[in-house]
Design a protein around this motif. Sequence first.
Motif, PDB file in Angstrom:
ATOM      1  N   TYR A  28      -5.360  11.092  -0.579  1.00 13.92           N
ATOM      2  CA  TYR A  28      -5.150   9.947   0.310  1.00 13.92           C
ATOM      3  C   TYR A  28      -5.067  10.375   1.764  1.00 13.92           C
ATOM      4  CZ  TYR A  28      -3.254   5.420   1.748  1.00 13.92           C
ATOM      5  OH  TYR A  28      -3.059   4.210   2.347  1.00 13.92           O
ATOM      6  N   LEU A  29      -4.465  11.531   1.994  1.00 13.43           N
ATOM      7  CA  LEU A  29      -4.269  12.002   3.371  1.00 13.43           C
ATOM      8  C   LEU A  29      -5.477  12.744   3.925  1.00 13.43           C
ATOM      9  CD1 LEU A  29      -0.566  13.195   3.095  1.00 13.43           C
ATOM     10  CD2 LEU A  29      -1.437  11.059   4.060  1.00 13.43           C
ATOM     11  N   GLN A  46      -7.033   0.367   1.583  1.00 15.26           N
ATOM     12  CA  GLN A  46      -6.093   0.571   0.497  1.00 15.26           C
ATOM     13  C   GLN A  46      -4.833   1.207   1.072  1.00 15.26           C
ATOM     14  OE1 GLN A  46      -8.514   2.994  -2.057  1.00 15.26           O
ATOM     15  NE2 GLN A  46      -8.940   1.282  -3.405  1.00 15.26           N
ATOM     16  N   LEU A  47      -3.698   0.687   0.680  1.00 18.95           N
ATOM     17  CA  LEU A  47      -2.413   1.179   1.148  1.00 18.95           C
ATOM     18  C   LEU A  47      -1.671   1.750  -0.051  1.00 18.95           C
ATOM     19  CD1 LEU A  47      -1.786  -2.059   3.141  1.00 18.95           C
ATOM     20  CD2 LEU A  47      -2.496   0.119   4.124  1.00 18.95           C
ATOM     21  N   LEU A  48      -0.941   2.812   0.151  1.00 18.64           N
ATOM     22  CA  LEU A  48      -0.247   3.476  -0.941  1.00 18.64           C
ATOM     23  C   LEU A  48       1.243   3.184  -0.854  1.00 18.64           C
ATOM     24  CD1 LEU A  48      -0.617   5.440  -3.331  1.00 18.64           C
ATOM     25  CD2 LEU A  48      -0.358   7.320  -1.708  1.00 18.64           C
ATOM     26  N   LEU A  49       1.827   2.809  -1.966  1.00 19.77           N
ATOM     27  CA  LEU A  49       3.251   2.519  -2.063  1.00 19.77           C
ATOM     28  C   LEU A  49       3.854   3.503  -3.060  1.00 19.77           C
ATOM     29  CD1 LEU A  49       5.407   0.395  -1.145  1.00 19.77           C
ATOM     30  CD2 LEU A  49       4.829  -0.872  -3.224  1.00 19.77           C
ATOM     31  N   VAL A  90      -7.480   2.900 -10.710  1.00 19.98           N
ATOM     32  CA  VAL A  90      -8.205   3.137  -9.465  1.00 19.98           C
ATOM     33  C   VAL A  90      -8.902   4.489  -9.536  1.00 19.98           C
ATOM     34  CG1 VAL A  90      -7.966   3.399  -6.974  1.00 19.98           C
ATOM     35  CG2 VAL A  90      -6.585   1.721  -8.193  1.00 19.98           C
ATOM     36  N   LYS A  91     -10.195   4.498  -9.271  1.00 21.07           N
ATOM     37  CA  LYS A  91     -10.972   5.740  -9.383  1.00 21.07           C
ATOM     38  C   LYS A  91     -10.906   6.587  -8.118  1.00 21.07           C
ATOM     39  CE  LYS A  91     -12.922   4.727 -13.438  1.00 21.07           C
ATOM     40  NZ  LYS A  91     -11.870   4.079 -14.142  1.00 21.07           N
ATOM     41  N   ALA A  92     -10.921   5.956  -6.947  1.00 25.30           N
ATOM     42  CA  ALA A  92     -10.934   6.724  -5.694  1.00 25.30           C
ATOM     43  C   ALA A  92     -10.360   5.877  -4.572  1.00 25.30           C
ATOM     44  CB  ALA A  92     -12.360   7.137  -5.349  1.00 25.30           C
ATOM     45  N   PHE A  93      -9.904   6.566  -3.553  1.00 27.70           N
ATOM     46  CA  PHE A  93      -9.397   5.882  -2.370  1.00 27.70           C
ATOM     47  C   PHE A  93     -10.568   5.582  -1.453  1.00 27.70           C
ATOM     48  CE2 PHE A  93      -5.720   8.631  -3.490  1.00 27.70           C
ATOM     49  CZ  PHE A  93      -4.856   7.614  -3.830  1.00 27.70           C
ATOM     50  N   SER A  94     -10.431   4.503  -0.695  1.00 27.85           N
ATOM     51  CA  SER A  94     -11.453   4.197   0.290  1.00 27.85           C
ATOM     52  C   SER A  94     -10.788   3.742   1.570  1.00 27.85           C
ATOM     53  CB  SER A  94     -12.386   3.103  -0.224  1.00 27.85           C
ATOM     54  OG  SER A  94     -11.669   1.901  -0.401  1.00 27.85           O
TER      55      SER A  94
END
Length: 162
Positions: A160-161, A119-122, A106-110
């Motif tokens: 992400y935040l 996109q959710l982070l685990l 994954v290159k970047a969060f969106s």
Amino acid sequence: MEMTKNPRHHVLAFAETPECYRIPCNVQSITDVEGSGGSPGLYDSPLYFAWFLKWSDTDYVYLEQSFLHDEREERAREMLLQMAEEGIFQSPMLVEKNIILPLDGVKAFSESNGEGAEQLLLLQIRKERLEYPWEEKPYPALSSEEQTEKDRILQLLSEYLQ
């Protein structure tokens, strides 16, 4: 579907309810844990939060960007970053359209713009690190591999935040 492999996984969800309860395992919402019916002092110290993670036998934290971007969740954002700094998290994964993706690809969060899923982070909990606050001992130094992963997770979580 990954979480159905072990329905006993305990997940602490920093996400909107009741949607987060759709994860097919033992899910607890941070709103229920820390909110008005829970323990509002949970965020007062990383030590308290680590104790809770140990006591509740939490396996993963599940993060929803839109939930954490709410101004009322500033304390949650700070606590998550403090826990990452202590090396509590490992094995970060993105959940996109109900598929778990390794972050290497994954290159970047969106954020969701109404067209696609957010996109959710685990993040998996490094349970052996929770033994130290539980026993009121200082955290030991991380190995070089753990330090590298911790630095990567801190960077990813900070992005992400944002």
